[in-house]
Design an enzyme around this catalytic site. Structure first.
Site, PDB file in Angstrom:
ATOM      1  N   SER A 116      -7.845  -6.272  -8.596  1.00 22.85           N
ATOM      2  CA  SER A 116      -8.471  -7.572  -8.892  1.00 22.85           C
ATOM      3  C   SER A 116      -9.670  -7.426  -9.834  1.00 22.85           C
ATOM      4  CB  SER A 116      -8.888  -8.269  -7.591  1.00 22.85           C
ATOM      5  OG  SER A 116      -9.847  -7.499  -6.884  1.00 22.85           O
ATOM      6  N   MET A 136      -6.848  -4.867  -4.059  1.00 20.14           N
ATOM      7  CA  MET A 136      -6.696  -3.894  -5.151  1.00 20.14           C
ATOM      8  C   MET A 136      -6.248  -4.637  -6.414  1.00 20.14           C
ATOM      9  SD  MET A 136      -4.997  -0.625  -3.189  1.00 20.14           S
ATOM     10  CE  MET A 136      -4.928   0.483  -4.588  1.00 20.14           C
ATOM     11  N   GLU A 176     -16.082   1.202  -3.679  1.00 16.49           N
ATOM     12  CA  GLU A 176     -15.224   1.538  -2.532  1.00 16.49           C
ATOM     13  C   GLU A 176     -16.033   1.574  -1.233  1.00 16.49           C
ATOM     14  OE1 GLU A 176     -12.100   1.584  -2.972  1.00 16.49           O
ATOM     15  OE2 GLU A 176     -11.575   2.471  -4.895  1.00 16.49           O
ATOM     16  N   CYS A 201      -0.140 -12.479  -7.483  1.00 21.24           N
ATOM     17  CA  CYS A 201       0.862 -12.007  -6.519  1.00 21.24           C
ATOM     18  C   CYS A 201       2.019 -11.359  -7.274  1.00 21.24           C
ATOM     19  CB  CYS A 201       1.361 -13.166  -5.664  1.00 21.24           C
ATOM     20  SG  CYS A 201       2.702 -12.696  -4.545  1.00 21.24           S
ATOM     21  N   GLN A 246     -15.915   0.019   1.416  1.00 22.33           N
ATOM     22  CA  GLN A 246     -15.206  -0.094   2.702  1.00 22.33           C
ATOM     23  C   GLN A 246     -14.916   1.252   3.342  1.00 22.33           C
ATOM     24  OE1 GLN A 246     -13.657  -0.505  -0.204  1.00 22.33           O
ATOM     25  NE2 GLN A 246     -11.843   0.766  -0.136  1.00 22.33           N
TER      26      GLN A 246
HETATM   27 ZN    ZN Z   1       3.194 -14.769  -3.583  1.00 22.85          ZN
END
Ligand code: ZN
Length: 198
Positions: free
Chosen positions: A13, A11, A91, A151, A93
């Protein structure tokens, strides 16, 4: 020649934005386009149709049909009527296995044609397992674009995991950044290892 392009990643990205970019390129070439998504995700901020509406090329492009699709039959009917050169599936998936069969059939039927399927979706679920039909599509793709995020814990680039921060242990749970975040391999915690409600 028919082609299958897969856009995948966690998500946040930019998968939907990449889908829009490719549809825009096809629209400049005057192609017939179909953009579909499942009816699971109704959040407007996550809706690829919202991006179409704000895109200067795609907004009002008469050769683009955007539809929420409920079944493989639905998609088959739209394809017969509209005769697309490009089918964008967002979407992906979330679509059941009969969609995979339809995608494989379409690529086979149209193998000599100017025809492309662009399938965009999550690589992994919050348990870190391949999501739905995505691995099958990736195995059959002519081209795979793996998008990554940053991250949210260590701020390193290249996060490929979607992690749950709240909500339940269900695999399919709609909820944006209120219940999901993105993590690198080092910082990712499987949902079975964090206290979530069942
Ligand atoms: Zn990390």
């Amino acid at each position: 020649m028919a082609k299958l392009e897969v856009i995948t990643g966690p998500m946040f990205s930019g998968k939907s934005e990449e889908m829009i970019r490719r549809l825009r390129v096809a629209a400049f070439a005057e192609r017939n386009l179909i953009l579909i998504r499942p009816n699971l995700d109704k959040r407007p901020e996550r809706n690829v149709f919202g991006l179409v509406e704000t895109d200067p090329k795609l907004r009002g492009y008469s050769k683009l049909i955007s539809r929420v699709v409920l079944s493989a039959n639905d998609l088959n009917e739209i394809v017969s009527l509209h005769k697309p050169n490009v089918i964008g599936i967002d979407e992906v998936q979330f679509f059941p296995h009969d969609f995979l069969d339809l995608i494989i059939n379409l690529l086979d039927q149209k193998k000599d044609d100017d025809f492309k399927i662009i399938a965009s979706g999550l690589n992994l679920d919050a348990e870190g397992c391949p999501f739905g039909i995505m691995p099958e599509l990736m195995a059959r793709a002519d081209e795979i674009t793996m998008l990554k995020a940053i991250c949210t814990k260590c701020k390193s680039e290249g996060a490929i995991f979607t992690q749950k921060t709240a909500g339940s242990i269900k695999q399919v749970e709609i909820g944006g950044d209120k219940i999901y975040t993105v993590r690198c391999r080092k910082c990712f915690i499987r949902q079975s290892e964090i206290p979530l409600t069942s």
